[in-house]
Design a protein around this motif. Structure first.
Motif: not given
Ligand code: SAM
Ligand code: DTB
Ligand code: SF4
Length: 330
Positions: A142-150, A153-168
């Motif tokens: 899984t990968c998501v790109t949702l804009g800026m994160l606190t 919020q990053a910790t919550r995404l990790k807990a849901s099993g997120l593998d990658y975050y895209n932010h260029n």
């Protein structure tokens, strides 16, 4: 930030140590190499770390399209420009899971979900976490790109099993202000740090062909290759010129200069996956073949990126067959 277990990335120096200390002069010199020498170095770095016949295949889905409050000059989804992209609500879980299943059936190993947000609201994040859980349960990365994160919020995404975050980072720090005024360079670095600290793999790259100069391409690669930990995934996008955006009618970039950018990314970040990202629809098969020779080893697969066209799956299958490339399995 300390270099922990995520430290796999970096060009080994003479002692085999990982390099995060690239200078701009070194990167400028790489760009200026005779093309055969540059390609030789890029292929050497590629082969030392990967099977050169394997390509990682990701499929993109826009889960929340248009109406974005940011002013990124390249982007068809910014509310600041009249591009014909309609603002939509966040897609339902069922629809997202059906698209993910179709991507898996077509051969993708990673499913990337993009939202046209400046940053996610907490109640939207709950919905995205449910999507991540569902997609992961199908056996896709899984990968998501949702804009800026606190950080939380990053910790919550990790807990849901997120593998990658895209932010260029998108471009060099000097050219950045000509492209985006509503979000600072430092805010991007802060989000990347939150993602890294949460233990999520980082997907971070940029765009070329936006009217930047050669030194901006040097600066963009330098910024990526001197991050405390190299991004596991480095998307190099060629600008897709979209009517209505401020960058609709620039000169673009010479294909060989694009290939050079891929090669320099490969040499300076040799253990990262370098993704030949947006812009393939208008590229010849021969240019794409040169990109793979230069060390690109990942693509977006499926007829659509977020809002713009990507090559049809059968064109990509033909291309991979002609080049003897195989999809990487997870
Ligand atoms: N809104 C989120 C954000 O910007 O952080 C996520 C989605 S945004 C569309 C993800 C990336 O797509 C951008 O950072 C940019 O690098 C790339 N992108 C957007 N429009 C593009 C275009 N017309 N051509 C090439 N790349 C593009
Ligand atoms: C990235 O670097 N490229 C992808 C992905 N990350 C999210 C997006 C490309 C978008 C191209 C324009 C569009 O289709 O809207
Ligand atoms: Fe919004 Fe992302 Fe597009 Fe910028 S790139 S306008 S933040 S969707």
């Amino acid at each position: 930030m300390t270099l922990g277990t995520y430290e796999k990335a970096g060009f080994p120096d003479a002692d085999g140590a990982i390099r995060h200390d690239w200078t701009r002069a070194e990167i400028r010199d790489l760009f200026a190499l005779p093309f055969p020498e540059l390609m030789f170095q890029a292929q050497s770095a590629h082969r030392a770390n990967f099977d050169p016949a394997e390509v990682q295949v990701s499929t993109l889905l826009s889960i929340k399209t248009g109406g974005c409050p940011e002013d990124c000059a390249y982007c068809p989804q910014s509310a600041a420009y009249d591009t014909g992209v309609k603002a939509e609500k966040l897609m339902s879980l069922d629809k997202v899971l059906a698209e993910a299943q179709a991507a898996k059936d077509a051969g993708a190993s990673r499913f990337c979900m993009g939202a046209a947000w400046r940053e996610p609201k907490d109640r939207d994040l709950d919905k995205v976490c449910a999507m991540i859980e569902g997609v992961r349960a199908m056996g896709l990365e899984t990968c998501v790109t949702l804009g800026m994160l606190t950080g939380s919020q990053a910790t919550r995404l990790k807990a849901s099993g997120l593998d990658y975050y895209n932010h260029n980072l998108d471009t060099s720090p000097e050219f950045y202000g000509a492209i985006i005024t509503t979000r600072t360079w430092q805010e991007r670095l802060d989000t990347l740090e939150h993602v890294r600290d949460a233990g999520i793999h980082v997907c971070c790259g940029g765009i070329v062909g936006m009217g930047e100069g050669a030194e901006d391409r040097v600066g963009m690669i330098h910024a990526l290759a001197t991050l405390p930990v190299h991004p596991e995934s480095v998307p190099i996008n060629m600008l897709v010129q979209v009517q209505g955006t401020p960058l609709a009618s620039g000169a673009g970039i010479d294909a060989i200069e694009f290939v050079r950018t891929i090669a320099v990314a490969r040499i300076t970040m040799p253990r990262s996956m370098v993704r030949l990202s947006a812009g393939r629809e208008d590229m010849t098969d021969e240019t794409q073949a040169l990109c793979f020779l230069a060390g690109a080893n990942s693509i977006f697969y499926g007829p659509k990126l977020l809002t713009t066209a990507n090559p049809a799956a059968d064109r990509d299958r033909r291309l991979m067959d002609r080049l003897g490339l195989r999809a990487m399995q997870v």
